[in-house]
Design an enzyme around this catalytic site. Sequence first.
Site, short mmCIF file in Angstrom:
data_model
loop_
_atom_site.label_atom_id
_atom_site.label_comp_id
_atom_site.label_asym_id
_atom_site.label_seq_id
_atom_site.Cartn_x
_atom_site.Cartn_y
_atom_site.Cartn_z
N THR A 14 0.83 -1.21 0.00
CA THR A 14 0.00 0.00 0.00
C THR A 14 0.86 1.26 0.00
O THR A 14 0.68 2.16 -0.82
CB THR A 14 -0.90 0.01 1.26
OG1 THR A 14 -1.68 -1.18 1.25
CG2 THR A 14 -1.82 1.21 1.27
N VAL A 15 1.80 1.35 0.92
CA VAL A 15 2.59 2.57 1.06
C VAL A 15 3.70 2.64 0.01
O VAL A 15 3.89 3.67 -0.65
CB VAL A 15 3.20 2.68 2.48
CG1 VAL A 15 3.96 3.98 2.66
CG2 VAL A 15 2.11 2.55 3.55
N VAL A 134 3.91 7.47 12.93
CA VAL A 134 2.87 7.88 13.89
C VAL A 134 1.90 8.84 13.20
O VAL A 134 2.32 9.86 12.63
CB VAL A 134 3.49 8.58 15.12
CG1 VAL A 134 2.39 8.96 16.12
CG2 VAL A 134 4.52 7.69 15.80
N ASP A 203 -1.11 -1.28 17.87
CA ASP A 203 -0.56 -0.28 16.94
C ASP A 203 -0.55 1.11 17.59
O ASP A 203 0.43 1.85 17.49
CB ASP A 203 -1.40 -0.29 15.65
CG ASP A 203 -0.90 0.73 14.64
OD1 ASP A 203 0.16 0.49 14.04
OD2 ASP A 203 -1.55 1.78 14.48
N LYS A 207 2.76 3.51 18.64
CA LYS A 207 2.88 4.93 18.29
C LYS A 207 3.02 5.78 19.55
O LYS A 207 3.82 6.72 19.61
CB LYS A 207 1.65 5.36 17.49
CG LYS A 207 1.61 4.69 16.11
CD LYS A 207 0.23 4.82 15.47
CE LYS A 207 0.22 4.24 14.07
NZ LYS A 207 -1.11 4.10 13.49
P1 NAP Z 1 1.60 -3.98 2.85
O1 NAP Z 1 0.61 -3.40 1.93
O2 NAP Z 1 1.31 -5.26 3.51
O3 NAP Z 1 2.97 -4.09 2.05
C1 NAP Z 1 4.10 -4.72 2.59
C2 NAP Z 1 5.15 -4.85 1.50
O4 NAP Z 1 6.33 -5.41 2.06
C3 NAP Z 1 4.73 -5.79 0.36
O5 NAP Z 1 5.14 -5.25 -0.86
C4 NAP Z 1 5.49 -7.08 0.65
O6 NAP Z 1 5.84 -7.79 -0.51
C5 NAP Z 1 6.74 -6.53 1.30
N1 NAP Z 1 7.35 -7.48 2.23
C6 NAP Z 1 6.84 -7.95 3.38
N2 NAP Z 1 7.68 -8.81 3.96
C7 NAP Z 1 8.76 -8.88 3.14
C8 NAP Z 1 9.98 -9.62 3.17
N3 NAP Z 1 10.27 -10.47 4.16
N4 NAP Z 1 10.84 -9.45 2.16
C9 NAP Z 1 10.56 -8.60 1.14
N5 NAP Z 1 9.42 -7.88 1.05
C10 NAP Z 1 8.54 -8.03 2.05
O7 NAP Z 1 1.96 -2.96 4.02
P2 NAP Z 1 1.75 -1.38 4.04
O8 NAP Z 1 0.35 -1.09 4.46
O9 NAP Z 1 2.28 -0.79 2.80
O10 NAP Z 1 2.65 -0.99 5.31
C11 NAP Z 1 4.05 -0.95 5.22
C12 NAP Z 1 4.61 -0.34 6.51
O11 NAP Z 1 4.07 0.96 6.67
C13 NAP Z 1 4.25 -1.10 7.79
O12 NAP Z 1 5.30 -0.95 8.71
C14 NAP Z 1 3.02 -0.35 8.29
O13 NAP Z 1 2.83 -0.48 9.68
C15 NAP Z 1 3.41 1.05 7.93
N6 NAP Z 1 2.30 2.00 7.78
C16 NAP Z 1 1.25 1.68 7.01
C17 NAP Z 1 0.23 2.60 6.84
C18 NAP Z 1 -0.97 2.30 6.00
O14 NAP Z 1 -1.91 3.11 6.02
N7 NAP Z 1 -1.01 1.21 5.24
C19 NAP Z 1 0.31 3.83 7.50
C20 NAP Z 1 1.42 4.13 8.29
C21 NAP Z 1 2.41 3.20 8.43
P3 NAP Z 1 4.73 -8.45 -1.50
O15 NAP Z 1 3.96 -7.28 -2.06
O16 NAP Z 1 5.52 -9.14 -2.53
O17 NAP Z 1 3.91 -9.34 -0.64
N1 HSE Z 2 -2.95 0.43 10.58
C1 HSE Z 2 -2.60 1.77 10.88
C2 HSE Z 2 -3.84 2.57 11.19
C3 HSE Z 2 -1.86 2.37 9.72
O1 HSE Z 2 -4.94 2.09 10.90
O2 HSE Z 2 -3.73 3.66 11.72
C4 HSE Z 2 -1.32 3.74 10.03
O3 HSE Z 2 -0.28 3.66 10.94
#
Ligand code: NAP
Ligand code: HSE
Length: 439
Positions: A14-15, A134, A203, A207
């Site tokens: 996603t990010v 955060v 989570d 934060k």
């Molecule tokens: P996500 O959609 O689940 O994406 C995770 C990515 O990491 C995927 O591309 C996955 O690969 C890759 N990955 C996971 N494990 C791996 C490994 N062992 N080796 C190589 N690649 C790996 O997660 P996300 O929502 O983007 O979140 C990413 C980070 O940002 C997390 O720490 C989350 O807490 C943080 N965050 C997210 C949000 C939000 O709104 N989503 C907001 C703030 C912070 P594949 O695609 O090939 O499976």
């Molecule tokens: N899963 C987290 C939330 C992503 O819903 O706030 C942002 O850190």
Amino acid sequence: MADALKVGIAGLGTVGASLVRIIQSRADELATTCGRAIEITAVTARDKSRDRGLDLSGISWIDTPEALASEADIDVFVELMGGAEGAAARSVRTALERGLHVVTANKALLAASGVELAKIAEERGALLNFEAAVAGGIPVIKALRESLTGNTVSRVYGIMNGTCNYILTRMEKEGLSFADCLKEAQRLGYAEADPAFDIEGNDTAHKLAILTTLAFGTQIAPDEIYLEGISNISIEDIHAAADLGYRIKLLGVAQRTETGIEQRVHPTMVPRDSVIAQVDGVTNAVAVESDILGELLMVGPGAGGNATASAVLGDIADIAKSQLGTQRVPVLGTPAVALAPYKRAQMQSHEGGYFIRLTVADRTGVFASIATCMAENGISLESIVQRGKPDGAESSKTIILVTHATMEDSVRKAVDAIKAESYLAGEPQVIRIERPQTF
Ligand code: NAP
Ligand code: HSE
């Protein structure tokens, strides 16, 4: 113009995918703003064959995050995979030890190992930026780490989980079920890979632990947080709160007390006319109370691809602009070696108002017995009301109590005393009430 800043991205979910699209689509503006181009030179994720709708031509695919961190020709390692351990922890450590700058959105990793990583970064002169960790796109890290320097913070609190706020808002406003709201939050990319981290409050706790360190200059202490999630909040609680003039929010609160720093995450009733009660959906809000500035409230998108990528990009741009490439601001506001030990204030000594919902047998004397249990523990009641059960069950009634400010310890003892009586027909629900000073 200076040489391009070479960026390697681990994680294209996603990010990560949003970040790639934004950097590629705004290359010229970024080069002008930063004084040098920002160039994605290498990426990695788990599945190379997956169609992500991204143009990765001209970008090297590296097989593992560890290889990206240790071998690739990059200036900045951007970690967007998630997880406190495993590939994220290994690769971030490797990148910092190599002297690379690191940008991460990974609050679980920072809560678990932030001080250790900050020490490595500070020793190596590398930057470790984590604005997205955060409150999504809200620049709260920069505010605490840099803008509020010199202030003594007394309290930092807020809505820090977009998924929970989205669920609570839609349950209240549209009458949807908890499960349906969660599914939608997952579809929109708000939830963690394991959504239990969101709904059980972990989570928010990660934060909060980070904010506590930035606000109070103490070691990160995620295991010292009193934690309750939203999974047992029912539509009945939400309606009862509304009838009493409150809304329910999952708050993280850290405050200085006479005995230490209180850190707590729990569903909280806030007055309906407070600003924080109006923060709906995926929006987050973080309030800081400090002596020089006074009260500050920051509100904005708390999760989702673009909101989070915006914060990640800001961190990368800061690195691009820092021509010296040396650490100018301590990673955690205070140099990692100078952080004070964390001293916990016990939850039992927390003082505040409480909402208590009891399901009881419809018998004579129950009301009086409950009032006695409260009085014997020194609890003064603001209101006590009795209602029929919403399902129309004749044999049981709901009793709702709202207390004046009282000690957590007294409430626990009173509820235990009620539980020892024979008339209780369900687990008591206790929700803390928070009355923000200004917001
Ligand atoms: P996500 O959609 O689940 O994406 C995770 C990515 O990491 C995927 O591309 C996955 O690969 C890759 N990955 C996971 N494990 C791996 C490994 N062992 N080796 C190589 N690649 C790996 O997660 P996300 O929502 O983007 O979140 C990413 C980070 O940002 C997390 O720490 C989350 O807490 C943080 N965050 C997210 C949000 C939000 O709104 N989503 C907001 C703030 C912070 P594949 O695609 O090939 O499976
Ligand atoms: N899963 C987290 C939330 C992503 O819903 O706030 C942002 O850190």
